[in-house]
Structure formats: C-alpha cells, structure tokens
Design an enzyme around this catalytic site. Sequence first.
Site, PDB file in Angstrom:
ATOM      1  N   LEU A   1       1.071  -1.149  -0.314  1.00  0.00           N
ATOM      2  CA  LEU A   1       0.149   0.139   0.102  1.00  0.00           C
ATOM      3  C   LEU A   1       0.801   1.204   0.035  1.00  0.00           C
ATOM      4  O   LEU A   1       2.146   1.292   0.728  1.00  0.00           O
ATOM      5  CB  LEU A   1      -1.034   0.034   1.092  1.00  0.00           C
ATOM      6  CG  LEU A   1      -2.237  -1.125   1.014  1.00  0.00           C
ATOM      7  CD1 LEU A   1      -2.880  -0.908   2.725  1.00  0.00           C
ATOM      8  CD2 LEU A   1      -3.051  -0.609   0.047  1.00  0.00           C
ATOM      9  N   ASP A   2       0.792   2.176  -0.231  1.00  0.00           N
ATOM     10  CA  ASP A   2       1.204   3.265  -1.138  1.00  0.00           C
ATOM     11  C   ASP A   2       1.456   4.325   0.729  1.00  0.00           C
ATOM     12  O   ASP A   2       0.586   3.702   1.626  1.00  0.00           O
ATOM     13  CB  ASP A   2       0.521   4.112  -1.197  1.00  0.00           C
ATOM     14  CG  ASP A   2       0.089   4.332  -2.729  1.00  0.00           C
ATOM     15  OD1 ASP A   2       1.539   3.522  -3.363  1.00  0.00           O
ATOM     16  OD2 ASP A   2      -0.777   4.650  -3.762  1.00  0.00           O
ATOM     17  N   HIS A   3       2.421   4.666   0.561  1.00  0.00           N
ATOM     18  CA  HIS A   3       2.921   5.698   2.243  1.00  0.00           C
ATOM     19  C   HIS A   3       1.243   6.035   2.905  1.00  0.00           C
ATOM     20  O   HIS A   3       1.335   6.350   4.467  1.00  0.00           O
ATOM     21  CB  HIS A   3       4.117   5.683   2.757  1.00  0.00           C
ATOM     22  CG  HIS A   3       3.525   7.203   2.080  1.00  0.00           C
ATOM     23  ND1 HIS A   3       3.871   7.645   0.930  1.00  0.00           N
ATOM     24  CD2 HIS A   3       3.320   8.140   2.388  1.00  0.00           C
ATOM     25  CE1 HIS A   3       3.721   9.244   0.437  1.00  0.00           C
ATOM     26  NE2 HIS A   3       3.351   9.383   2.224  1.00  0.00           N
TER      27      HIS A   3
END
Length: 240
Positions: free
Chosen positions: A105-107
Amino acid sequence: MSKLPLERILQGQGFGTRKACRRLIEAGEVAIDGATVRDQHAVFETSGLEFEVFGEQWRYRSHVYLALHKPANFECSRKPSHHPGVLSLLPEQFAWRDVQPVGRLDHDTTGLLLMSDDGAFIHAQSSPKRHLPKVYVATTHDAVTPALVDLLLAGVQMHDEPAPLAALSCRQIAAHQLEIVLEQGKYHQVKRMLAAAGNHCSALCRTAIGGLALAELGLAEGEWCYLDEAQQALLAPSGV
Ligand code: URA
C-alpha cells in the site's frame, strides 16, 4: 508433527540468533507448562506447543498469517526511506522470522494489509493471476458524479498501460467518497484511475481483500491480529 530442541524452536519463532536463544534459556526466561526450562537441548513437540518468554505467552506457529490495519505514514518497503516501515508496528519476533507485507500500500494509504513469513502464500496472494477483488474507499478532491462512476466502470486509459483498466464495481458512498473494487493490483492503481478520470484521490483506505473485511477484524489503526484458518480461507478466490 516434529520435535525440536528448545533453542531451535525459539530461533525459528523469531527470538534471535541461536546464541541469543540459548542465553534466554540459560537465564531462566523461558517456561513451558508453567515450569522454567534451562536446558537448551530439551526436545519438545512443536505442534500445539505453548511457551512463555519473559512471562509472555506464545504459541508455536510454523508460519504466521497476519492482518494489519495500516496507518498513514508507514512504508511497506523492506528498506523504508522517508517513513517508518510497517514492520515496526509488529513485535520484533516477526521481523526476525522474515515476515513481509503481501503486496504494497502507498505510504499514505490506510487499511487492510496482509503480512506473512510463508513465501508460497505471499507469492500466491501477489500473483496477477489470482484475480482476488480488493475493495478501497477513496476520498476525492472533486465531488463524485454519476459520470465518474460510469467512467471507472467502463475503463480508463492510464499512462504505461496497454489497455484501459476498469473497476469490478464502483459506487458513490458520499459527496466526495466512492467505494471501488479492483481485481488487478497495478502500481498506484486507484489514484491513477481517478486521475485518468479527471478527479484526484486525496485519501485512500483498503477495506477488504477477497472476503476478508477490515471492519470485521475490529482492528484500530496500527493494530494487527493473527488470521485463523477460516479467515485465511476468505482470501482464496473461492472464499469471496
Ligand atoms: N491504489 C493506489 O493508488 N494506492 C494504493 O496504496 C493501493 C491501491
């Protein structure tokens, strides 16, 4: 069924090097069935084994399957650069046994993240052939319109993709929020699809993978849990 010496059991469960595990045992920090065991060579059946280290109860697990409610500002990368890594949210034993995120997942994305030390499970879950639906709630900069929903369902052409990508399902849930279900896991897919459709994703949360819903796990942001066999079955394509 397999029997192993205590120091090897502890090492495999993530309590450090063999030497460190031996020291723990010699220091009287390990107990089985309520009794301290000081012999690192003592052999135990691993199946169903319960043990205590520093007074904390553990169960022997040949592999671990975890769900984490990922908060924003944590990176899924193994070598995080700008934010702490998601592994820092788990007990250190999991890093020792090489637990890794399943996909990324993106940050700034929150929500359901699977983690495991079972390479076959990670590989199977990450395979593009798996077609396991993933559900996201996206907050949009501009208001959601029926035209936006229709476009995401019909498919949008993104840079670097050979063909348009479409949502499996998509519905508006608030003025600036939609629920979108994808079966691919392309890089930044939700954000790129929304951008290609002329809007902007300002916040993103993954709420389910296959039949496993974050809401049913009862995890606050930053919390994790083991997944039992019934919960793991919800991650099989047939478990949806
Ligand atoms: N799509 C995105 O754009 N970001 C994620 O983190 C997951 C899906």
